[in-house]
Design a protein around this motif. Sequence first.
Motif, PDB file in Angstrom:
ATOM      1  N   MET A  16      -2.164 104.915  21.675  1.00  0.00           N
ATOM      2  CA  MET A  16      -2.049 103.842  20.489  1.00  0.00           C
ATOM      3  C   MET A  16      -2.946 102.527  21.101  1.00  0.00           C
ATOM      4  N   LEU A  17      -2.973 102.118  22.278  1.00  0.00           N
ATOM      5  CA  LEU A  17      -3.612 100.947  22.747  1.00  0.00           C
ATOM      6  C   LEU A  17      -5.220 101.224  22.578  1.00  0.00           C
ATOM      7  N   ASN A  18      -5.729 102.251  22.535  1.00  0.00           N
ATOM      8  CA  ASN A  18      -7.069 102.632  22.213  1.00  0.00           C
ATOM      9  C   ASN A  18      -7.479 102.572  20.572  1.00  0.00           C
ATOM     10  N   THR A  19      -6.778 102.162  19.933  1.00  0.00           N
ATOM     11  CA  THR A  19      -7.040 101.987  18.117  1.00  0.00           C
ATOM     12  C   THR A  19      -7.750 100.819  18.089  1.00  0.00           C
ATOM     13  N   PRO A  20      -8.546 100.688  17.053  1.00  0.00           N
ATOM     14  CA  PRO A  20      -8.845  99.435  16.746  1.00  0.00           C
ATOM     15  C   PRO A  20      -7.977  98.341  16.367  1.00  0.00           C
ATOM     16  N   GLU A  21      -6.731  98.643  15.777  1.00  0.00           N
ATOM     17  CA  GLU A  21      -5.789  97.646  15.549  1.00  0.00           C
ATOM     18  C   GLU A  21      -5.090  97.208  16.675  1.00  0.00           C
ATOM     19  N   ALA A  22      -5.274  97.898  17.686  1.00  0.00           N
ATOM     20  CA  ALA A  22      -4.621  97.418  18.869  1.00  0.00           C
ATOM     21  C   ALA A  22      -5.321  96.368  19.581  1.00  0.00           C
ATOM     22  N   GLU A  23      -6.550  95.757  19.397  1.00  0.00           N
ATOM     23  CA  GLU A  23      -7.453  94.904  19.947  1.00  0.00           C
ATOM     24  C   GLU A  23      -6.486  93.929  20.421  1.00  0.00           C
ATOM     25  N   GLY A  24      -6.769  93.264  21.592  1.00  0.00           N
ATOM     26  CA  GLY A  24      -5.973  92.172  21.984  1.00  0.00           C
ATOM     27  C   GLY A  24      -4.553  92.274  22.162  1.00  0.00           C
ATOM     28  N   LEU A  45       2.926  97.440  18.486  1.00  0.00           N
ATOM     29  CA  LEU A  45       1.697  96.785  19.045  1.00  0.00           C
ATOM     30  C   LEU A  45       2.038  95.028  18.565  1.00  0.00           C
ATOM     31  N   ASP A  46       1.742  94.434  19.667  1.00  0.00           N
ATOM     32  CA  ASP A  46       2.039  93.020  19.443  1.00  0.00           C
ATOM     33  C   ASP A  46       1.396  92.247  20.307  1.00  0.00           C
ATOM     34  N   THR A  47       1.335  90.885  20.180  1.00  0.00           N
ATOM     35  CA  THR A  47       0.803  89.685  21.305  1.00  0.00           C
ATOM     36  C   THR A  47       2.054  89.071  21.852  1.00  0.00           C
ATOM     37  N   PRO A  48       1.790  88.704  23.143  1.00  0.00           N
ATOM     38  CA  PRO A  48       2.809  87.936  23.772  1.00  0.00           C
ATOM     39  C   PRO A  48       3.221  86.573  23.140  1.00  0.00           C
ATOM     40  N   THR A  49       4.477  86.067  23.339  1.00  0.00           N
ATOM     41  CA  THR A  49       4.977  84.922  22.747  1.00  0.00           C
ATOM     42  C   THR A  49       5.547  84.233  23.852  1.00  0.00           C
TER      43      THR A  49
END
Length: 99
Positions: A16-24, A45-49
Motif C-alpha cells: 500500500m505504501l509503495n503506490t503513487p497515492e501513498a506519496e508522503g 493512508l493519511d498524513t499526521p495531524t
Amino acid sequence: MKCKINRNAAKVLKEMLNTPEAEGKKIRVVITQNHGDHGHYDVTLDTPTEHDEIVATDKDIEVLLDTREPLLDGVWIQYFYVPQEGFFITNPSTGFLEK
C-alpha cells in the motif's frame, strides 16, 4: 501507544505504501465504530495531524494513531489469506472486532 503487525499484514501494508497515492503518507488505524469498550477498526493512508502519535513497529512500518482514542493503544494488525482474505484488526486489551 503501541501497535503490533503480523508478517502478512506488513507485506500488504508495504505494498500500500509503495503506490503513487501513498506519496508522503503513512498507515493510519481508524475506528469505524466505537462501542465504548471495543471498536471496529480499519486501515487507511493519511498524513499526521497534531493529535497523532507516529508509532514505529518491529516490521519497519510507521503507524499513525490518534492519541485521543484510547481504543487505538495496543492494536494488533493482522492479515489472513484464509478462510477469507483481509485484515483482522484487534485490540486484545479492550475487546476487539474485525475490519
